[in-house]
Structure formats: structure tokens, C-alpha cells
Write an enzyme that holds these catalytic residues in place. Structure first.
Site, short mmCIF file in Angstrom:
data_model
loop_
_atom_site.label_atom_id
_atom_site.label_comp_id
_atom_site.label_asym_id
_atom_site.label_seq_id
_atom_site.Cartn_x
_atom_site.Cartn_y
_atom_site.Cartn_z
N HIS A 130 31.54 46.79 -53.66
CA HIS A 130 32.45 45.82 -54.28
C HIS A 130 32.89 46.31 -55.67
O HIS A 130 34.09 46.41 -55.96
CB HIS A 130 31.75 44.46 -54.38
CG HIS A 130 32.59 43.38 -54.99
ND1 HIS A 130 33.24 42.44 -54.25
CD2 HIS A 130 32.88 43.09 -56.28
CE1 HIS A 130 33.91 41.62 -55.05
NE2 HIS A 130 33.70 41.99 -56.29
N GLU A 131 31.92 46.65 -56.50
CA GLU A 131 32.27 47.05 -57.88
C GLU A 131 33.03 48.38 -57.89
O GLU A 131 33.91 48.59 -58.72
CB GLU A 131 31.01 47.14 -58.74
CG GLU A 131 30.27 45.82 -58.93
CD GLU A 131 31.14 44.64 -59.34
OE1 GLU A 131 32.17 44.86 -60.01
OE2 GLU A 131 30.82 43.49 -58.98
N HIS A 168 36.66 47.71 -57.41
CA HIS A 168 37.31 47.39 -58.70
C HIS A 168 37.55 48.68 -59.50
O HIS A 168 38.61 48.88 -60.08
CB HIS A 168 36.39 46.49 -59.55
CG HIS A 168 36.36 45.05 -59.12
ND1 HIS A 168 37.48 44.26 -59.10
CD2 HIS A 168 35.34 44.24 -58.74
CE1 HIS A 168 37.15 43.01 -58.72
NE2 HIS A 168 35.86 42.99 -58.50
N GLU A 201 40.44 41.54 -57.39
CA GLU A 201 39.45 41.13 -56.39
C GLU A 201 39.85 41.62 -54.99
O GLU A 201 38.97 41.88 -54.16
CB GLU A 201 39.31 39.60 -56.43
CG GLU A 201 38.05 39.04 -55.80
CD GLU A 201 36.74 39.47 -56.45
OE1 GLU A 201 36.75 40.06 -57.56
OE2 GLU A 201 35.68 39.24 -55.84
ZN ZN Z 1 34.75 41.20 -57.97
#
Ligand code: ZN
Length: 510
Positions: free
Chosen positions: A269-270, A273, A299
């Protein structure tokens, strides 16, 4: 002699570069605070951050910046909409007007209200007692209203707050999207609940060596395309990603021996980003164009990699053999299909941040509706827990046992911040909308993922999303990348297809 256009552009860029440097220095101090700073550093760090952020704000909202924007708007009128110059002036104007519309007294009052309410919210949450927090929540609702009034809106007060985080989005657009989601997802959630025993996820809790988890996760995100020459991974209580420029984009992670998902999916997830930031054009660096188009678009990049890639069958066809060789004991007797199913278990739960792909958006919808009602005065703060619990029952089928797991669960309402939650759902929808287009453009994507190749996928995202930074609003970006503005249909089709198969729901219905 009057300065010519390119001199003025140069002057504006120099001012904006200083503003960017100041806020990036503040971001680096925040990163340090979350990772390595000793507890004794809190007071000095708060002062340093407040000084840097104030300097950056003062510099940005100066009359000189306003004058340069105004003159350049006249002189650059003929440049193409998507040129760097026209975009710089357009986006800087938007930021500048918003920053100038909020009176300094109101900004200070909002900051103060947040720091006063935070400890009360913590105590109320601990004691499961909404009544303790209610007077502070009243104040926060009032301040949100004043912010909306200061910024101005045509239709709904929420429009003003939403426009600050998701430029160009309106409450009406989101209401239509959420209505579509509700219609499709509430019955799907109920159907999955009736087939809950179709997935057994106990393998995820069998105990995984934490150091091995961290190094395995780092190996995976490198493979996906996160560039460690321009990044690094550290540990923090709450995982996040932060960027100090194109050459330094960092992620943090946390790890639990007893729950596998946290470290690997958190890291993916990170890194989603982070890859977004690493892909932004160098030519727009140190300007307001360098950054995420919105929190929702940011997101979308993390969710796309975490869920649409990381929780897909082709992904596990590639990675499961290596995972199994790193963790032979906990994974004993579990095949790739069983593991893929385990990481996709869906079930209604009380806490938003722990929710799965299917149920997550319902948590957001409920908050969006309640924030609107509070702001428009149709719901009183004292009635909030009751309203929360009733919506929860109707969307997720669960009884909320207490305020700690109900209306007091998120930190967001402890400070003045209405309009943030929709970004999480916008991210899910954008991720699926982009992925639908990517599959059309790259019919062999699944085969590529299955052989561990992610470069074409990342290349597509760089070309169509990343390099533009903040040039376009979320809807403009989606029009350009997929041919239409934000829509819920691709996400709905995706979850119906995926979870219909996982839970063997009535064939043909989904
Ligand atoms: Zn996030």
C-alpha cells in the site's frame, strides 16, 4: 522597465520553490518524529514544525505571489490548458485563493480546537462515553461550518470542504455515486455473510517471523518498482509514505508476528503511494504541481497495488512459491489457491481501518452522510451515536456494542476535518476505473503479473497518472486516462466478479 513574462514566471517559480522547500523540511521533521525521535523531543519538534509551516504559509500567501499570478494569468492566457506554465498558474491560483480566504483568526482557532479536543476524544473513546466528547464535537461542527462559509459554496456547505481536498468534486456527484454503491454492495455484503464459511483464513494467524516479514515485503515492493535508490523503508506505529522531492520518497511499515496481512499489504500500500511520487515529472519539481492530484487519487495508487494487484490470483501464482520457501512452517499444508482465498476473506466488521475490500466503502458512506447532516443541522451532535448505530445496522448488518467501536473510533472527528473520508472511497473507485482501462490497453497484464513483470503496468501509470502531479483535478485526470469522469461501475463489476467467484455466490447474478 516592466518585467517580461518569462522574468515574472521565473520570479513566481523562485518564490514557490522556497515555499516547497519549507514544507518539505517540515515533512522531514514529521518523518523523524514518527520513526526515530526520542520521546523527549516532542515539545521542541512542535515548535520547529509550527515555525516552518508558518513561514511557508506567510511566504505563499504574500501579496507578491498574488500580483504575479494575476499578471501571468493575463499574459499566459493563450497557452494550452495542459502546458506546464498554464497549469502552474491555474493550480497556484486555486491554492492561493483558498489559503487567503481563511482568516488567520479562524485558522488559529481551528488549530487550537483540535489540540484541546484530541485528549478529550482519547478519554471519551477509552471510557466508551460519547457524552464526554459531545461539547467538543459541537465546536468542531461549528468550525467546519465557518470554514465552509469563509470559502463559499453555491449549493451545499459540504461542497466547500470537499473542494479543498478533492478539487472539482461536488456533494451531488458523490451522493449519486454512493447511491449506486449502496444499491449494489449492501446485498452483496449480506450474501457473503450467508456464505461466510466458504473461506478459512486461519493460516494468516499462525505466527510469521517479523524480521523475515519485513525483508520479504521489501523484496516484493522492489520487484513492483519502488526505487530504493530514491527511497527507504523504516518502522513506525502508523504506516505512511512521505516525499521530500523526486529523489527521496520514503515508506514506513509495521509488523505483527500474529497477523500476516499487516506488514506485506501495508508495505505494498505505502509503496503504491511512493511510486506515485517517484513518477512525478522532474520538470514540475519544487512547484505546487509536484504532488498528488488529491488524497483520493493518491489513495487510488496505493489501493491499486495493494488490492487489484497484491490480492489477485496472478500475483500469488508468482509470489506464493517464494513466500512458502521463506515461511515453510506456518504455510505447511496450504496451497497457493488457499492462501489467495485467505487474504481475500470478506466480512462485516466494526472498525473502518480493518475493513476488507467489499465492506470498506460502506464505512465511508456512513461518515459522509453523517457529516453532511451535522453540517446542515438536520442531525444534532447529541444524537450522533444513535444515528451511527442505525446506519451501521442497515449497511453492514451489525449491532454496534459501544461508542469506542462506533462513533468515537476515528481520530478525524477529534480535529476539524470534515470532507476527508470520501477520499478513501474515491481512491477505491479510481483504482478500479484505471485498472479496467489498463486491462483493455494491455490484454496480457495477468500473464505479465504471473511471471513477476510489473514494468509495463508501472509505465502505464507513470504516463497516464504519475507524471502529471497536480496538473489536473481528479475528474479531469480520469477523463484523460479513461475517457470518462469518476464512476462507480468498474469497481462494482470488479468486486461482484471477484467475490462472487470466491464465495461461490449464485452464478449469473454477479
Ligand atoms: Zn493510503
Amino acid at each position: 522597465m516592466a518585467a517580461n513574462t518569462s522574468d515574472k514566471l521565473q520570479q513566481l517559480k523562485e518564490l514557490l520553490a522556497e515555499v516547497t522547500d519549507l514544507s518539505r523540511a517540515a515533512a522531514l521533521l514529521e518523518w523523524d518524529q514518527e520513526t526515530y525521535m526520542p520521546p523527549g523531543g516532542v515539545q521542541s519538534r512542535a515548535e520547529q514544525l509550527s515555525t516552518l509551516l508558518r513561514l511557508s504559509h506567510v511566504r505563499f500567501t504574500s501579496d507578491e505571489v498574488g500580483r504575479l499570478i494575476g499578471e501571468l494569468e493575463d499574459e499566459l492566457g493563450g497557452r494550452p490548458f495542459d502546458s506546464d506554465e498554464a497549469s502552474l498558474v491555474r493550480v497556484t491560483r486555486r491554492d492561493y485563493d483558498q489559503a487567503r480566504k481563511l482568516p488567520p483568526d479562524l485558522v488559529a482557532e481551528v488549530a487550537r480546537a483540535g489540540s484541546v479536543a484530541r485528549p478529550v476524544w482519547e478519554k471519551a473513546r477509552h471510557d466508551e462515553n460519547f457524552g464526554l466528547f459531545a461539547p467538543y464535537m459541537e465546536k468542531n461542527v461549528e468550525l467546519n461550518r465557518r470554514i465552509a462559509d469563509a470559502i463559499g459554496y453555491e449549493d451545499r456547505p459540504y461542497d466547500a470542504l470537499l473542494d479543498r481536498s478533492e478539487p472539482g468534486m461536488t456533494t451531488a456527484q458523490l451522493e449519486a455515486i454512493f447511491a449506486e454503491l449502496k444499491k449494489a454492495i449492501v446485498p452483496l455484503i449480506a450474501d457473503i455473510a450467508r456464505h461466510a464459511d466458504a473461506i478459512d483464513d486461519r493460516v494468516l494467524y499462525r505466527g510469521f517471523d517479523p524480521d523475515l516479514q519485513v525483508s520479504y515485503a521489501l523484496g516484493v515492493v522492489k520487484r513492483l518498482g519502488y526505487d530504493l535508490e530514491r527511497g527507504r523503508q523504516d518502522k513506525s506505529t502508523h504506516p505512511f509514505s512521505t516525499a521530500f522531492g523526486p529523489g527521496d520518497v520514503r515508506i514506513t511499515t509495521r509488523v505483527s508476528r500474529d497477523f500476516f496481512n499487516e506488514c506485506l499489504f501495508g508495505s505494498i500500500h505505502e509503496s503504491g503511494h511512493a511510486m506515485y511520487n517517484q513518477g512525478m515529472g522532474h520538470d514540475i519539481d519544487r512547484t505546487p504541481l509536484w504532488g498528488g492530484a488529491s488524497p483520493g487519487v493518491h489513495e487510488s495508487q496505493s489501493r491499486l497495488w495493494e488490492n487489484l494487484v497484491g490480492r489477485s490470483q496472478p500475483f500469488w501464482r508468482h509470489f506464493y512459491p517464494s513466500l512458502r520457501s521463506v515461511f515453510p512452517e506456518p504455510l505447511q499444508g496450504v496451497d497457493e489457491e488457499g492462501f489467495y482465498r485467505a487474504v481475500n476473506r470478506a466480512y462485516p466488521s466494526l472498525i473502518r481501518v480493518e475493513a476488507d475490500e467489499v465492506t470498506y466503502n460502506m464505512h465511508v458512506l456512513l461518515r459522509f452522510e453523517l457529516e453532511n447532516q451535522l453540517l446542515e443541522g438536520t442531525l444534532k451532535v447529541k444524537d450522533l451515536p444513535e444515528a451511527w448505530n442505525a446506519l451501521f445496522k442497515s449497511y453492514l448488518g451489525l449491532n454496534v456494542p459501544n461508542d469506542r467501536e462506533g462513533a468515537l473510533q476515528d481520530i478525524h472527528w477529534s480535529y476539524v476535518s470534515f470532507g476527508i473520508f470520501p477520499g478513501y472511497t474515491i481512491g477505491n473507485l479510481i483504482g478500479a476505473q484505471l485498472m479496467e482501462k489498463i486491462h483493455t490497453d494491455m490484454p496480457d497484464l495477468d500473464a505479465q503479473i504471473e511471471t513477476g513483470q510489473f514494468a509495463s503496468l508501472l509505465g502505464w501509470l507513470r504516463k497516464n497518472v504519475h507524471r502529471h502531479g497536480r496538473k489536473f483535478t481528479p475528474n479531469e485526470l480520469m477523463e484523460r486516462a479513461t475517457g470518462q469522469p469518476l464512476t462507480a461501475a468498474p469497481w462494482i463489476a470488479y468486486v461482484q466478479r471477484k467475490f462472487g467467484a470466491l464465495y461461490a455466490l449464485h452464478a449469473g447474478r454477479y
